[in-house]
Design a protein around this motif. Structure first.
Motif, PDB file in Angstrom:
ATOM      1  N   LEU B  98      34.315  20.662 -10.305  1.00 13.15           N
ATOM      2  CA  LEU B  98      34.957  19.473  -9.732  1.00 13.15           C
ATOM      3  C   LEU B  98      34.718  19.399  -8.210  1.00 13.15           C
ATOM      4  CD1 LEU B  98      36.774  16.984 -10.053  1.00 13.15           C
ATOM      5  CD2 LEU B  98      38.756  18.490  -9.791  1.00 13.15           C
ATOM      6  N   ASP B  99      34.888  20.536  -7.525  1.00 13.21           N
ATOM      7  CA  ASP B  99      34.697  20.531  -6.067  1.00 13.21           C
ATOM      8  C   ASP B  99      33.242  20.331  -5.681  1.00 13.21           C
ATOM      9  OD1 ASP B  99      37.327  20.704  -5.292  1.00 13.21           O
ATOM     10  OD2 ASP B  99      37.361  22.894  -5.430  1.00 13.21           O
ATOM     11  N   ALA B 104      30.713  16.387  -1.054  1.00 13.34           N
ATOM     12  CA  ALA B 104      29.956  15.474  -0.195  1.00 13.34           C
ATOM     13  C   ALA B 104      30.570  14.069  -0.186  1.00 13.34           C
ATOM     14  CB  ALA B 104      28.496  15.419  -0.616  1.00 13.34           C
ATOM     15  N   GLN B 105      31.270  13.707  -1.245  1.00 15.19           N
ATOM     16  CA  GLN B 105      31.984  12.429  -1.224  1.00 15.19           C
ATOM     17  C   GLN B 105      33.013  12.441  -0.112  1.00 15.19           C
ATOM     18  OE1 GLN B 105      33.421  10.511  -4.871  1.00 15.19           O
ATOM     19  NE2 GLN B 105      32.931  12.420  -5.926  1.00 15.19           N
ATOM     20  N   ARG B 106      33.630  13.616   0.089  1.00 13.59           N
ATOM     21  CA  ARG B 106      34.672  13.740   1.109  1.00 13.59           C
ATOM     22  C   ARG B 106      34.049  13.839   2.504  1.00 13.59           C
ATOM     23  NH1 ARG B 106      39.253  13.611   1.495  1.00 13.59           N
ATOM     24  NH2 ARG B 106      40.252  15.643   1.518  1.00 13.59           N
ATOM     25  N   ASN B 107      33.159  14.839   2.702  1.00  9.14           N
ATOM     26  CA  ASN B 107      32.729  15.072   4.087  1.00  9.14           C
ATOM     27  C   ASN B 107      31.561  14.179   4.539  1.00  9.14           C
ATOM     28  OD1 ASN B 107      30.553  16.362   2.920  1.00  9.14           O
ATOM     29  ND2 ASN B 107      31.048  18.411   3.642  1.00  9.14           N
ATOM     30  N   THR B 117      38.078  12.414  -6.382  1.00  5.22           N
ATOM     31  CA  THR B 117      38.413  13.016  -7.672  1.00  5.22           C
ATOM     32  C   THR B 117      38.128  12.029  -8.803  1.00  5.22           C
ATOM     33  OG1 THR B 117      40.163  14.248  -6.574  1.00  5.22           O
ATOM     34  CG2 THR B 117      40.234  14.184  -8.983  1.00  5.22           C
ATOM     35  N   ARG B 118      38.517  10.788  -8.588  1.00  6.14           N
ATOM     36  CA  ARG B 118      38.320   9.760  -9.616  1.00  6.14           C
ATOM     37  C   ARG B 118      36.827   9.601  -9.930  1.00  6.14           C
ATOM     38  NH1 ARG B 118      37.132   4.746 -10.314  1.00  6.14           N
ATOM     39  NH2 ARG B 118      36.610   4.379  -8.127  1.00  6.14           N
ATOM     40  N   ARG B 119      36.016   9.477  -8.879  1.00  8.67           N
ATOM     41  CA  ARG B 119      34.574   9.305  -9.108  1.00  8.67           C
ATOM     42  C   ARG B 119      33.957  10.549  -9.752  1.00  8.67           C
ATOM     43  NH1 ARG B 119      31.619   7.022 -10.349  1.00  8.67           N
ATOM     44  NH2 ARG B 119      29.785   6.856  -9.028  1.00  8.67           N
ATOM     45  N   ALA B 120      34.425  11.725  -9.309  1.00  3.02           N
ATOM     46  CA  ALA B 120      33.900  12.973  -9.869  1.00  3.02           C
ATOM     47  C   ALA B 120      34.203  13.050 -11.359  1.00  3.02           C
ATOM     48  CB  ALA B 120      34.505  14.176  -9.134  1.00  3.02           C
ATOM     49  N   MET B 121      35.421  12.685 -11.725  1.00  2.00           N
ATOM     50  CA  MET B 121      35.817  12.749 -13.137  1.00  2.00           C
ATOM     51  C   MET B 121      34.970  11.789 -13.971  1.00  2.00           C
ATOM     52  SD  MET B 121      38.432  14.897 -13.336  1.00  2.00           S
ATOM     53  CE  MET B 121      39.482  14.416 -14.686  1.00  2.00           C
ATOM     54  N   GLN B 146      22.650  21.898 -14.709  1.00  2.00           N
ATOM     55  CA  GLN B 146      21.840  20.752 -14.315  1.00  2.00           C
ATOM     56  C   GLN B 146      22.601  19.452 -14.527  1.00  2.00           C
ATOM     57  OE1 GLN B 146      20.040  20.069 -12.133  1.00  2.00           O
ATOM     58  NE2 GLN B 146      17.934  20.578 -12.708  1.00  2.00           N
ATOM     59  N   ARG B 147      23.408  19.390 -15.601  1.00  2.00           N
ATOM     60  CA  ARG B 147      24.196  18.169 -15.808  1.00  2.00           C
ATOM     61  C   ARG B 147      25.242  18.016 -14.702  1.00  2.00           C
ATOM     62  NH1 ARG B 147      26.825  18.358 -21.094  1.00  2.00           N
ATOM     63  NH2 ARG B 147      26.145  20.488 -21.454  1.00  2.00           N
ATOM     64  N   ALA B 148      25.828  19.150 -14.285  1.00  2.00           N
ATOM     65  CA  ALA B 148      26.799  19.089 -13.171  1.00  2.00           C
ATOM     66  C   ALA B 148      26.110  18.603 -11.896  1.00  2.00           C
ATOM     67  CB  ALA B 148      27.425  20.459 -12.945  1.00  2.00           C
ATOM     68  N   SER B 149      24.885  19.055 -11.686  1.00  2.00           N
ATOM     69  CA  SER B 149      24.221  18.651 -10.444  1.00  2.00           C
ATOM     70  C   SER B 149      23.806  17.179 -10.501  1.00  2.00           C
ATOM     71  CB  SER B 149      23.044  19.583 -10.131  1.00  2.00           C
ATOM     72  OG  SER B 149      21.860  19.101 -10.691  1.00  2.00           O
ATOM     73  N   ILE B 150      23.553  16.681 -11.703  1.00  2.00           N
ATOM     74  CA  ILE B 150      23.284  15.244 -11.847  1.00  2.00           C
ATOM     75  C   ILE B 150      24.556  14.445 -11.551  1.00  2.00           C
ATOM     76  CG2 ILE B 150      22.682  13.412 -13.489  1.00  2.00           C
ATOM     77  CD1 ILE B 150      20.756  15.445 -14.821  1.00  2.00           C
ATOM     78  N   ALA B 151      25.693  14.947 -12.051  1.00  2.00           N
ATOM     79  CA  ALA B 151      26.972  14.284 -11.771  1.00  2.00           C
ATOM     80  C   ALA B 151      27.253  14.289 -10.268  1.00  2.00           C
ATOM     81  CB  ALA B 151      28.107  14.992 -12.521  1.00  2.00           C
ATOM     82  N   ARG B 152      26.919  15.405  -9.619  1.00  2.00           N
ATOM     83  CA  ARG B 152      27.124  15.525  -8.174  1.00  2.00           C
ATOM     84  C   ARG B 152      26.313  14.463  -7.430  1.00  2.00           C
ATOM     85  NH1 ARG B 152      25.414  21.027  -5.043  1.00  2.00           N
ATOM     86  NH2 ARG B 152      23.366  20.382  -5.776  1.00  2.00           N
ATOM     87  N   ALA B 153      25.071  14.237  -7.897  1.00  2.00           N
ATOM     88  CA  ALA B 153      24.242  13.208  -7.266  1.00  2.00           C
ATOM     89  C   ALA B 153      24.789  11.813  -7.545  1.00  2.00           C
ATOM     90  CB  ALA B 153      22.799  13.327  -7.749  1.00  2.00           C
ATOM     91  N   LEU B 154      25.189  11.576  -8.795  1.00  2.52           N
ATOM     92  CA  LEU B 154      25.666  10.245  -9.187  1.00  2.52           C
ATOM     93  C   LEU B 154      26.933   9.827  -8.455  1.00  2.52           C
ATOM     94  CD1 LEU B 154      25.165  10.463 -13.055  1.00  2.52           C
ATOM     95  CD2 LEU B 154      24.042   8.835 -11.510  1.00  2.52           C
ATOM     96  N   ALA B 155      27.817  10.795  -8.219  1.00  8.91           N
ATOM     97  CA  ALA B 155      29.111  10.468  -7.618  1.00  8.91           C
ATOM     98  C   ALA B 155      28.968   9.909  -6.204  1.00  8.91           C
ATOM     99  CB  ALA B 155      30.011  11.704  -7.600  1.00  8.91           C
ATOM    100  N   MET B 156      27.800  10.127  -5.594  1.00  9.13           N
ATOM    101  CA  MET B 156      27.573   9.594  -4.246  1.00  9.13           C
ATOM    102  C   MET B 156      27.153   8.124  -4.285  1.00  9.13           C
ATOM    103  SD  MET B 156      28.109  12.152  -2.165  1.00  9.13           S
ATOM    104  CE  MET B 156      27.204  11.906  -0.628  1.00  9.13           C
ATOM    105  N   ASP B 157      27.046   7.549  -5.481  1.00  9.93           N
ATOM    106  CA  ASP B 157      26.571   6.182  -5.658  1.00  9.93           C
ATOM    107  C   ASP B 157      25.262   5.937  -4.906  1.00  9.93           C
ATOM    108  OD1 ASP B 157      28.744   5.299  -7.293  1.00  9.93           O
ATOM    109  OD2 ASP B 157      29.988   5.367  -5.480  1.00  9.93           O
ATOM    110  N   PRO B 158      24.248   6.743  -5.221  1.00 11.68           N
ATOM    111  CA  PRO B 158      22.984   6.635  -4.495  1.00 11.68           C
ATOM    112  C   PRO B 158      22.203   5.395  -4.925  1.00 11.68           C
ATOM    113  CG  PRO B 158      22.734   8.202  -6.282  1.00 11.68           C
ATOM    114  CD  PRO B 158      24.183   7.749  -6.297  1.00 11.68           C
ATOM    115  N   LYS B 159      21.272   4.966  -4.081  1.00 10.60           N
ATOM    116  CA  LYS B 159      20.411   3.836  -4.427  1.00 10.60           C
ATOM    117  C   LYS B 159      19.319   4.260  -5.395  1.00 10.60           C
ATOM    118  CE  LYS B 159      21.321   0.968  -0.481  1.00 10.60           C
ATOM    119  NZ  LYS B 159      21.042   0.713   0.934  1.00 10.60           N
TER     120      LYS B 159
END
Lengths: 227, 249
Positions: B98-99, B104-107, B117-121, B146-159
């Motif tokens: 979760l963290d 990166a969403q936070r900092n 938290t909402r976006r991460a979930m 790898q799925r967690a790292s994809i979620a980490r990328a997605l949560a930043m709402d990248p282009k």
């Protein structure tokens, strides 16, 4: 044995009065060493070449000369150029400067043991180098360095005894005073050894507790499972 | 405005230790498009990805993200808009799942704890890791990492998201779950640039295949054409070798 207990009853309070000075000296030196070590490790790992060389020179000088020489240099030598320090301050500065060199090397080892992908991933997500250091590198390196740092803390606690050489009335000098007063040196130094053992034991146990509490699977390999 | 490419790579050159790894690479990526880059190893595919977000700044050429030139000035803000999925996952080892997705969403984006938290979930649910929030990376399988790292990328709402050989470090039986997530992303309209030899993904989800060799793009086209009627002899040779490998394993 009963004689020793009686001896202890008589002289322990006098010796224990030195604990404050010893622990105070140690604490000031460790904090000073820690702060300076952060600067040194930054210079050694992340800064430009001149700063790197300067920090390396510092580390080599302080690791390569006897602590007693460093202490005399500060307490007896510096007054010649107008810097006069009282024994406590001189000892705290000497031990602190010396410890900084060692702490910096332990930190450097911990930081460089981290996979480079951690910093790269942080930067790839848009973190500044400062953010990556603060939120990724330091928390990880900090956990890894605890065992070595604990060792360093214990070494420095014992090193405070060299302040005796410049007349600071800390634990060791009190034991010597007791010895000359009673001519029971064996008992006097046994007592002071016990006090040092208790102090170093507390430090070791405390840091061991911190290490266990902050342990993360896969990050530290002492006792934890490796992935 | 919406018909300008989201990513425009123009004449990228990069030399490493005297060897020119990229010899002028240009291509566009349209919004919602997914392209896969294939080619022999040592051909500069991964370097190309690292040039796009300046992890490894190109010596020459330019990268334009949604109309903005990617340059050192304001790079952190630009990188936040470009997701990056690594071969070696590079999850932050001291943080739970979760963290990892929140940090990166936070900092970087400055989102509130609640919002992060909402976006991460949401994203962890999407990749099937809603039950692993408190797990540390070392406690996950390769596919889960790898799925967690994809979620980490997605949560930043990248282009867009760059994938650097996302399945190469995985045991063969674990690649499927990652490819599945990537297919779903592509179908959901995520813009993706994928360096991989994962033919399953290429055929099912890629809009276009780029074949690179020797630091240049040899040819590119939709998978249906490129895989069946490649224009260049080198492309067909490489594809033959690839299918061979696949049959053997």
């Amino acid at each position: 044995m009963t004689d020793f207990i009686e001896f202890g009853r008589t002289w322990m309070p006098f010796l224990l009065e030195g604990v404050g000075v010893t622990v105070g000296l140690w604490a000031v030196a460790m904090v000073l060493g820690f702060c300076l070590a952060l600067v040194l490790v930054w210079a050694r790992v992340y800064a430009s070449k001149p700063l790197y060389l300067l920090a390396t020179l510092y580390v080599e000088v302080f690791r390569g000369t006897p602590m007693l020489v460093q202490l005399f240099f500060i307490y007896l030598g510096l007054p010649e150029i107008g810097i006069v320090l009282d024994p406590f301050t001189a000892a705290a500065v000497a031990i602190g400067l010396n410890s900084a060199a060692y702490q910096a090397e332990y930190f450097r080892g911990a930081i460089q043991s981290l996979p480079s992908g951690q910093m790269i991933a942080a930067r790839a997500m848009g973190m500044s180098r400062f953010q990556a250091l603060r939120d990724i590198i330091l928390p990880q390196a900090g956990r890894r360095v605890i065992p070595q740092w604990s060792n360093e803390a214990i070494v420095e606690l014992k090193y405070t005894s060299i302040a005796y050489a410049i007349g600071l009335t800390e634990l060791t000098s009190r034991a010597e005073q007791v010895g000359y007063q009673t001519f029971q040196f064996l008992e006097a130094f046994t007592l002071v050894a016990i006090i040092y053992l208790v102090l170093t034991g507390i430090v070791a146990q405390t840091l061991d507790f911190v290490e266990k509490r902050t342990r993360v699977p896969g990050l530290t390999n002492s006792g934890g499972k490796m992935s | 405005m919406s018909d300008t490419p989201i990513l425009s790579v123009r004449n990228i050159r990069k030399t490493y230790g005297g060897i020119e790894v990229l010899k002028g690479v240009s291509f566009d990526l349209e919004r919602g498009q997914s392209k896969i880059v294939i080619g022999p190893s040592g051909t500069g595919k991964s370097t190309l990805l690292r040039c796009i977000n300046l992890l490894s700044p190109p010596d020459d050429g330019s990268v334009i993200l949604d109309g903005v030139t990617v340059e050192q000035k304001g790079i952190n803000q630009l990188r936040a808009q470009i997701g990056f999925v690594f071969q070696e996952f590079n999850l932050f080892t001291h943080l739970c799942v979760l963290d990892n997705v929140r940090l990166a969403q936070r900092n970087v984006l400055g989102r509130s704890r609640h919002e992060a938290t909402r976006r991460a979930m949401e994203e962890l649910e999407r990749v099937g890791l809603a039950d692993k929030l408190d797990a540390y990376p070392a406690e996950l399988s390769g596919g889960q990492k790898q799925r967690a790292s994809i979620a980490r990328a997605l949560a930043m709402d990248p282009k867009l998201i760059l994938f650097d050989e996302p399945t190469s470090a995985l045991d063969p039986e674990l690649t499927g779950e990652v490819v599945q997530v990537m297919k779903e992303l592509a179908n959901a309209g995520m813009t993706m640039l994928v360096v991989s030899h994962e033919m399953g993904f290429a055929k099912a989800a890629a809009d276009e295949v780029i074949f690179m060799e020797g630091g240049v793009i040899v040819e590119q086209g939709p998978p249906s054409t490129l895989f069946t009627q490649p224009e260049h002899a080198r492309t067909s040779q490489f594809l033959q070798m690839l299918t061979h490998e696949h049959h053997e394993t």
